[in-house]
Design an enzyme around this catalytic site. Structure first.
Site, mmCIF file in Angstrom:
data_model
loop_
_atom_site.group_PDB
_atom_site.id
_atom_site.type_symbol
_atom_site.label_atom_id
_atom_site.label_comp_id
_atom_site.label_asym_id
_atom_site.label_seq_id
_atom_site.Cartn_x
_atom_site.Cartn_y
_atom_site.Cartn_z
ATOM 1 N N CYS A 120 -45.086 90.420 -58.710
ATOM 2 C CA CYS A 120 -46.516 90.657 -58.525
ATOM 3 C C CYS A 120 -47.128 91.262 -59.786
ATOM 4 O O CYS A 120 -48.194 90.841 -60.237
ATOM 5 C CB CYS A 120 -46.737 91.572 -57.323
ATOM 6 S SG CYS A 120 -48.477 91.894 -56.952
ATOM 7 N N CYS A 217 -45.272 95.246 -49.714
ATOM 8 C CA CYS A 217 -46.585 95.274 -49.060
ATOM 9 C C CYS A 217 -46.723 94.262 -47.934
ATOM 10 O O CYS A 217 -47.416 94.519 -46.953
ATOM 11 C CB CYS A 217 -47.695 95.089 -50.090
ATOM 12 S SG CYS A 217 -47.698 93.470 -50.914
#
Length: 380
Positions: A120, A217
């Site tokens: 990410c 997440c």
């Protein structure tokens, strides 16, 4: 709060006033990035807050309190309103799915143990978002990561955070020199997270007492298998649990439920000696188990290396460094032997248990704080 104190005119290293220095702050909605934005705005910088919407609440299994989910976008916007700087939300759902979530699922199905937070940073935050910051004519982009950027004799260097308990260097090893020139990490020199929360309280931020986000997440409660089954419904194919000596000990409901080094929950009770997952054979759909000593690894193949040294990686036959093969373990002394500019083998002085394909191997200055980059562990 003092930021970088060794720069010529302003604290971010630019030869102009803070008011003339535009800073895009990547705001996740948590306390760390909120403090960065509030402090820089208080110091007179031209702050622009940007939050990425990375997934919706249903399709990617988002959860309350996860980075860049709906509640966090609201919190980031509220901090911007409180401190009086503009804030934008960018829809990066498709980019995040293609660059991070899909690879996570595919890697897990291939028997690896991926680290999507690194991808990410590499493929979304420090690539697409960074380019957006440039499009906004920003001088730099600041984040709430706990890591330090220092200027050496040959340019910007990456160093561990002052607070070793909060250090995020393992997740940022793939930051390139070009990206490092543009990035700033104002929290890296703080001695503890308590200092960050004290600053949040000082500025009256609504997120001052917000808990830190936990787990990946988009993986609720750390249940990787449930996410994989939702993303790849045909993923959980049954197979055999096999001892390293060839004995079939039982059956499993899918390799996705197992990781290298796992001991509990193997489903093969009644054995006198403890057994661990030592290998995953995806082609045969086998979980191979054995005694703990089979987990010990001394030589690790590395690929996709991002090198942050002052001279080329291949300028030496070997480098004496320290490495981390898991984020929660301290660096270990090792020898790095380059094969090409992007591949190498790492020889550990002392064997490490549970080294798994898909994890990162991060390179550190032995006895110092500098990060020399890192790469990805693979089978060889």
């Amino acid at each position: 709060m003092a930021l970088d104190t060794d720069t010529p005119l302003n604290s971010l290293g630019f030869a102009k006033s803070p008011a003339e220095t535009r800073v895009v702050v990547a705001m996740s909605g948590g306390v760390d990035s909120s403090v960065v934005a509030a402090v820089l705005a208080d110091h007179g910088y031209d702050v622009v807050g940007v939050t990425l919407q990375l997934y919706d609440h249903g399709a990617a299994l988002a959860k309350k309190g996860a980075c860049c989910a709906g509640l966090d976008i609201h919190d980031a916007r509220r901090v911007a309103e409180e401190r009086g700087f503009p804030h934008y939300v960018l829809d990066y759902e498709n980019i995040f799915k293609d660059a991070v979530i899909d690879e996570f699922a595919d890697s897990y199905l291939a028997g690896a143990t991926p680290v999507p937070c690194i991808r990410c940073n590499e493929r979304v935050k420090f690539k697409d978002l960074l380019e957006t910051a440039r499009d906004l004519e920003a001088d730099c982009m600041a984040t709430g990561h706990y890591i330090q950027r220092k200027v050496g004799t040959r340019g910007a260097e990456l160093h561990c955070a002052e607070d070793h308990a909060r250090d995020q260097s393992y997740f940022l090893f793939s930051t390139t020199p070009e990206q490092l020139d543009f990035l700033r990490f104002p929290l890296g020199h703080l001695p503890s997270k308590a200092e960050t929360r004290a600053l949040a309280a000082k500025y009256g931020l609504s997120v001052a007492d917000k808990p830190d986000s936990q787990d990946i997440c988009f993986v609720p409660n750390g249940n990787y298998a449930a996410v994989i089954e939702k993303l790849r419904p045909d993923a959980a194919e049954p197979g055999e649990i096999v001892h390293a000596d060839g004995r079939v000990l039982g059956q499993h409901d899918g390799i996705i439920h197992y990781t290298i080094g796992q001991r509990r929950g193997l489903g093969i009770g009644g054995l006198s000696d403890p057994l661990y997952v030592v290998r995953l054979d995806v082609d045969k759909r086998q979980v191979i188990v054995g005694p703990k000593e089979l987990l010990a690894t001394r030589t690790i193949p590395i690929r996709e290396i991002n090198w942050l040294g002052d001279v080329p990686l291949t300028s030496r036959l070997e480098w004496h460094i320290s490495v981390k093969v898991r984020s929660t373990r301290p660096p270990r002394d090792a020898i790095l032997r380059p094969l090409t500019e992007t591949t190498a083998t790492v020889e550990l002085f002392d064997p490490e248990e549970g080294v798994s394909p898909g994890q990162a191997c991060v390179f550190y200055e032995t006895g110092g704080s500098r990060i020399f980059g890192g790469g990805w562990i693979w089978r060889g």
